[in-house]
Design an enzyme around this catalytic site. Structure first.
Site, short mmCIF file in Angstrom:
data_model
loop_
_atom_site.label_atom_id
_atom_site.label_comp_id
_atom_site.label_asym_id
_atom_site.label_seq_id
_atom_site.Cartn_x
_atom_site.Cartn_y
_atom_site.Cartn_z
N LEU A 1 0.82 -1.21 0.00
CA LEU A 1 0.00 0.00 0.00
C LEU A 1 0.86 1.26 0.00
O LEU A 1 0.51 2.26 -0.64
CB LEU A 1 -0.94 0.00 1.21
CG LEU A 1 -2.09 -1.01 1.11
CD1 LEU A 1 -2.80 -1.14 2.45
CD2 LEU A 1 -3.08 -0.61 0.02
N LYS A 2 1.99 1.23 0.69
CA LYS A 2 2.84 2.42 0.74
C LYS A 2 3.43 2.74 -0.62
O LYS A 2 3.42 3.90 -1.06
CB LYS A 2 3.96 2.21 1.77
CG LYS A 2 5.00 3.31 1.79
CD LYS A 2 4.38 4.68 2.03
CE LYS A 2 5.30 5.77 1.62
NZ LYS A 2 5.98 6.57 2.44
#
Length: 322
Positions: free
Chosen positions: A169-170
């Site tokens: 997600l980052k």
């Protein structure tokens, strides 16, 4: 609880500063003695190596520039693995490869310690005030143990699932920020070429459907000319390269991502890996002969949101009990 922090760079120093400011018993480590000295002056203890830190601390946090650097700290000679054990936690705060953090987490678990990946998002200016957002990938029990620390370091904390989910997600969010940066550079350059006032252009974007977090931060330092967002082209290339690799390994035929990778690879070749990332606009300035600057914009971003206790962000489907 004694907390160790390894990596006092642009982001790490600000995160460790939040721990120091909020009264945590802190031990620090960095290759640069000048980065360590201010923390020691404020009462922190300097560790001689990762092993000593792991032995002395209940929680060790790492915030390093690359997966290679993290692996060296965790499993190298006198690394964290030699000092970790039952009851301790390793927290990886870097933006890194999901499979690599999972590999290191498995080794940490073998010592009896727990592991969590918790990369941050929102800019150095928000890391400085404890208002940054944090993704946390780990089992729920470890997340509950970490939550008081994470809500000190950040304002909004999201439990993303198991180890690896937060890293994916980052890099996805960094990919989106990079896409936004490149399109904003094109919008500003095109507006300047069309004879528009760039201060007015900035406001038109800000009050419209074209607005974004990236515009309200990076466009300002672009127009100031400092281009100082405390993030560099080599780090952008690492992050968007990781995102492209995730897509390729899962059979997703992306079209925009390969172009962004080529643009920033070209930027790094031209200007160097340590060039500030908003200076990707120099490619357009050189191509057009335009100077994309305007008066009245700050040289760096400062978070004007007061520091406040953080909280867990609960996805909507979980909040509804689905």
């Amino acid at each position: 609880m004694r907390v160790g922090f390894v990596g006092l760079g642009n982001v790490g120093a600000k995160l460790a500063g939040s721990l120091s400011r909020n009264g945590f018993d802190l031990m620090v480590l960095d290759l640069d003695p000048a980065a360590v000295a201010p923390f020691v002056e404020r009462g922190a203890v300097a560790a001689k190596d990762p092993r000593q830190m792991a032995e002395a601390c209940d929680l060790v946090m790492t915030c390093l520039p690359s997966p290679v650097a993290c692996a060296a700290v965790v499993e190298g000679p006198d690394g964290l693995l030699e000092g970790l054990g039952a009851g301790k936690i390793w927290a990886e705060m870097s933006t890194t490869d999901a499979s690599e953090v999972a590999r290191l987490a498995e080794k940490v678990h073998a010592t009896g310690a727990a592991a969590v990946e918790c990369p941050v998002s929102g800019g150095c200016h928000r890391a400085d005030t404890g208002n940054i957002s944090i993704f946390a990938g780990c089992d729920r029990e470890t997340f509950e143990r970490m939550l008081p620390i994470l809500t000190t370091l950040g304002r909004r904390v999201l439990h993303t699932g198991d180890i690896g989910t937060a890293s994916v997600l980052k890099v996805m969010t960094n990919y989106l920020a990079t896409a936004n940066l490149v399109t904003l550079c094109e919008a500003l350059a095109t507006s300047a070429a069309a004879g528009l006032d760039l201060g007015t252009t900035y406001e038109a974007i800000r009050i419209s459907s074209g607005n974004s977090f990236v515009h309200e931060t990076e466009s300002q330092v672009i127009l100031n000319g400092s281009r100082d967002i405390s993030f560099t082209m080599d780090l952008v290339n690492k992050d968007i390269g990781l995102f492209q690799s995730i897509a390729e390994s899962n059979g997703v035929p992306l079209e925009v991502s390969p172009l962004l990778n080529r643009i920033f690879q070209d930027g790094e070749r031209r200007f160097g890996g340590r060039e500030l990332s908003p200076n990707i606009i120099k490619r357009l300035e050189e191509a057009t002969g335009l100077d994309i600057r305007a008066s009245g914009f700050p040289s760096e971003m400062v978070d004007d949101e007061p520091e406040a206790p953080g909280y867990e962000v609960v996805p909507r489907h979980r909040a509804r009990g689905a």
